[in-house]
Motif scaffolding. Structure first.
Motif, short mmCIF file in Angstrom:
data_model
loop_
_atom_site.label_atom_id
_atom_site.label_comp_id
_atom_site.label_asym_id
_atom_site.label_seq_id
_atom_site.Cartn_x
_atom_site.Cartn_y
_atom_site.Cartn_z
N VAL A 213 34.79 25.63 -0.32
CA VAL A 213 35.40 24.44 -0.91
C VAL A 213 34.83 24.34 -2.32
CG1 VAL A 213 35.70 21.94 -0.78
CG2 VAL A 213 35.60 23.31 1.33
N VAL A 214 35.70 24.41 -3.31
CA VAL A 214 35.29 24.49 -4.70
C VAL A 214 35.66 23.19 -5.41
CG1 VAL A 214 35.55 25.75 -6.86
CG2 VAL A 214 35.63 26.98 -4.68
N PHE A 215 34.67 22.58 -6.05
CA PHE A 215 34.88 21.32 -6.75
C PHE A 215 34.95 21.61 -8.25
CE2 PHE A 215 33.77 17.26 -8.65
CZ PHE A 215 34.38 16.33 -7.83
N SER A 216 36.13 21.56 -8.81
CA SER A 216 36.46 21.77 -10.22
C SER A 216 36.72 23.25 -10.51
CB SER A 216 35.40 21.23 -11.18
OG SER A 216 34.36 22.14 -11.37
N SER A 217 37.58 23.48 -11.48
CA SER A 217 37.96 24.85 -11.83
C SER A 217 36.77 25.66 -12.34
CB SER A 217 39.07 24.83 -12.89
OG SER A 217 38.66 24.10 -14.04
N GLY B 184 25.99 25.07 -3.48
CA GLY B 184 25.56 25.67 -4.73
C GLY B 184 26.01 24.79 -5.88
N THR B 185 25.08 24.43 -6.77
CA THR B 185 25.40 23.46 -7.80
C THR B 185 24.53 23.66 -9.03
OG1 THR B 185 25.70 21.07 -8.20
CG2 THR B 185 23.78 21.74 -6.92
N PHE B 186 24.89 22.96 -10.08
CA PHE B 186 24.12 22.96 -11.32
C PHE B 186 23.42 21.61 -11.49
CE2 PHE B 186 27.13 26.33 -12.35
CZ PHE B 186 26.34 27.23 -13.06
N ILE B 187 22.32 21.64 -12.22
CA ILE B 187 21.69 20.41 -12.68
C ILE B 187 21.64 20.48 -14.20
CG2 ILE B 187 19.33 21.30 -12.46
CD1 ILE B 187 18.50 18.48 -11.57
N ASP B 188 22.27 19.50 -14.86
CA ASP B 188 22.38 19.53 -16.32
C ASP B 188 21.72 18.33 -16.99
OD1 ASP B 188 24.14 17.54 -15.60
OD2 ASP B 188 25.89 18.39 -16.61
N LEU C 96 30.88 27.09 2.39
CA LEU C 96 30.29 27.16 1.06
C LEU C 96 30.91 26.05 0.21
CD1 LEU C 96 28.48 28.89 -0.86
CD2 LEU C 96 30.55 30.16 -1.45
N TYR C 97 30.07 25.23 -0.39
CA TYR C 97 30.54 24.12 -1.22
C TYR C 97 29.94 24.31 -2.60
CZ TYR C 97 31.45 19.22 -2.61
OH TYR C 97 31.87 18.07 -3.24
N LEU C 98 30.80 24.46 -3.61
CA LEU C 98 30.37 24.77 -4.97
C LEU C 98 30.77 23.63 -5.90
CD1 LEU C 98 31.53 28.49 -4.93
CD2 LEU C 98 29.17 27.66 -4.73
N VAL C 99 29.77 23.07 -6.59
CA VAL C 99 29.98 21.87 -7.42
C VAL C 99 29.35 22.10 -8.79
CG1 VAL C 99 29.71 19.37 -7.53
CG2 VAL C 99 29.78 20.51 -5.30
N HIS C 100 30.02 21.70 -9.84
CA HIS C 100 29.56 21.99 -11.20
C HIS C 100 28.45 21.06 -11.67
CE1 HIS C 100 32.15 18.60 -11.96
NE2 HIS C 100 31.86 18.59 -13.24
N LYS D 255 30.50 12.75 -9.82
CA LYS D 255 29.44 12.84 -8.81
C LYS D 255 29.72 11.93 -7.62
CE LYS D 255 25.17 13.22 -10.32
NZ LYS D 255 23.91 13.03 -11.08
N VAL D 256 30.42 10.84 -7.86
CA VAL D 256 30.81 9.96 -6.74
C VAL D 256 31.72 10.72 -5.79
CG1 VAL D 256 32.09 7.88 -6.11
CG2 VAL D 256 30.51 7.83 -8.05
N ARG D 257 32.73 11.37 -6.34
CA ARG D 257 33.68 12.11 -5.49
C ARG D 257 33.01 13.31 -4.82
NH1 ARG D 257 39.47 12.67 -5.09
NH2 ARG D 257 40.17 14.81 -4.70
N SER D 258 32.24 14.09 -5.59
CA SER D 258 31.62 15.29 -5.00
C SER D 258 30.60 14.92 -3.94
CB SER D 258 30.99 16.15 -6.09
OG SER D 258 29.96 15.46 -6.78
N TYR D 259 29.87 13.82 -4.13
CA TYR D 259 28.91 13.36 -3.12
C TYR D 259 29.62 12.98 -1.82
CZ TYR D 259 25.98 10.04 -0.55
OH TYR D 259 25.30 9.38 0.44
N HIS D 260 30.67 12.19 -1.91
CA HIS D 260 31.36 11.75 -0.69
C HIS D 260 32.07 12.92 -0.01
CE1 HIS D 260 30.57 7.44 -0.65
NE2 HIS D 260 30.63 7.48 -1.96
N LEU D 261 32.54 13.88 -0.78
CA LEU D 261 33.13 15.07 -0.17
C LEU D 261 32.06 15.86 0.58
CD1 LEU D 261 35.42 16.97 0.42
CD2 LEU D 261 35.19 17.92 -1.90
#
Length: 407
Positions: free
Chosen positions: A112-116, A39-43, A5-9, A20-26
């Motif tokens: 794997v969680v990207f950001s608090s 699982g992610t947001f679109i803002d 599970l990969y969660l990105v804000h 987004k550069v870091r989260s994309y390459h991860l």
């Protein structure tokens, strides 16, 4: 291969701004060995057109829409409660339910969680599903730093957020199997603030796609003939970037234009705020979104990054260096990258030093070109994404080993 599970804000595609550069390459790194449920947001409505490409890249995808105005109002309602406003901003019941169902249906082995901000979505699965957290930066310290720059009542709101978010970061680091920060300096800062996390956190740096960001002799020049262009790149609705260009225009640009009357300062980046747009004039060009930032970097007479409020490694600096351009920046940004003036990264601690450093590059084009060559060589030697993100593999493999033994 494990199910992760990969969660990105924020939607991790396209990789056109720092986080987004870091989260994309991860994401791409995790997909090399595992099936990834994202699982992610679109803002940003502009990102909607990129959803088909992301869906093709990661079929196991859930996107929650986030409307910034309503999210801000929701987060401000949290002032009467305990806890960080950041968590209220990113609260979404549908995403919580998707995480629960995905974990139940697909045997998720780790998160794997990207950001608090995304920790609350993975926390209900702990300890059954081990959690790794990429904090990237110590965000609580950023809010505390903002508080020192703003007047009341924002100073009070930001100081509160710094305290509340730090308490949450400390709790998250205790529950996580491993936590990561983008530089050794950020890691050391967190350990000073959270000494109980000793032995549970480590630095995993950023990289740069040096194949994409490389000089191309045939690239058309985006500036007027004979124009001396000094360039800043970045998302221009991000307050540290707004502060940086405002500072440069007020305290450095006039002296530079006295020495170089044909000089123009190009602010290149998406979503310029009204404050940034107001800077446009005879000596300042605000481009807004551009199709490709590389021509602006390649043909810049100088690149600057005068960031007074900055956390972690600045991708904008690595990208400019990869394009073969020397960069003038503040010591804090240069320190985390580790490059020297001989490597094409010039340090300037105040406006006068910045003016002198930029002036030096403009008066010596051959010397600037040599520094640019050294800058690209430094990036090639120290900042490949594969080498940086491989540092996460040991921690991920460690939490997956028990599953492998019982397979």
């Amino acid at each position: 291969m494990a199910n992760l599970l990969y969660l990105v804000h924020r939607l991790p595609y396209p990789p056109n701004k720092g986080d987004k550069v870091r989260s994309y390459h991860l994401l791409r790194h995790l997909q090399k060995e595992h099936r990834v449920f994202l699982g992610t947001f679109i803002d940003d409505p502009a990102d909607e057109e990129h959803l088909p490409a992301l869906k093709a890249m990661c079929p196991d995808l859930h996107v929650a829409r986030l409307h910034p105005l309503w999210a801000r109002l929701r987060s401000l309602g949290g002032l009467i409660q305990h806890g960080p406003l950041t968590l209220a901003y990113y609260r979404n019941a549908a995403l919580h339910e998707w995480v629960r169902q995905t974990a139940a249906m697909h045997g998720i082995s780790a998160s794997v969680v990207f950001s608090s901000a995304m920790v609350p979505y993975a926390m209900p699965l702990v300890p059954r599903v081990p959690m790794l957290v990429d904090f990237v930066d110590v965000d609580s310290a950023k809010w505390s730093q903002y508080a020192q720059q703003r007047r009341w009542p924002l100073s009070w709101v930001y100081a509160r957020e710094g305290r509340e978010l730090l308490a949450y970061e400390r709790m998250a680091a205790q529950r996580a199997q491993r936590s990561f920060f983008v530089t050794p300096q950020e890691t050391d800062l967190f350990l000073r603030l959270a000494p109980e996390a000793q032995g549970r956190v480590q630095a995993v740096g950023n990289g740069v796609d040096a194949d994409f960001f490389r000089p191309q002799p045939s690239t058309p020049r985006p500036f007027a003939p004979g124009e001396t262009a000094v360039v800043f790149t970045g998302a221009m609705d991000y307050w540290p970037n707004v502060d940086a260009v405002s500072w440069f225009v007020a305290d450095m640009l006039p002296a530079l234009r006295q020495r170089h009357p044909g000089l123009r300062f190009y602010i290149v980046g998406r979503s310029p705020t009204p404050a940034v747009q107001a800077l446009a004039g005879e000596g300042v060009v605000v481009t807004g979104t551009v199709a490709d930032v590389r021509p602006y970097l390649q043909h810049a007479s100088a690149v600057v990054a005068p960031l007074r409020v900055a956390r972690g490694i600045q991708n904008k600096i690595l990208e400019a260096m990869a394009m073969g351009r020397p960069v003038v920046t503040v010591p804090a940004c240069a320190e985390v990258i580790g490059a020297s003036a001989d490597d094409g990264l010039l340090r300037a601690s105040d406006p006068a030093a910045t003016v002198d450093a930029v002036d030096q590059l403009l008066r010596d084009p051959l010397g600037a070109a040599l520094r640019g060559e050294m800058a690209r060589r430094f990036v090639l030697n120290h900042f490949s994404w594969q080498a940086q993100l491989a540092a996460m593999d040991a921690s991920l493999n460690a939490v997956l080993q028990p599953e492998k033994r019982h397979a």
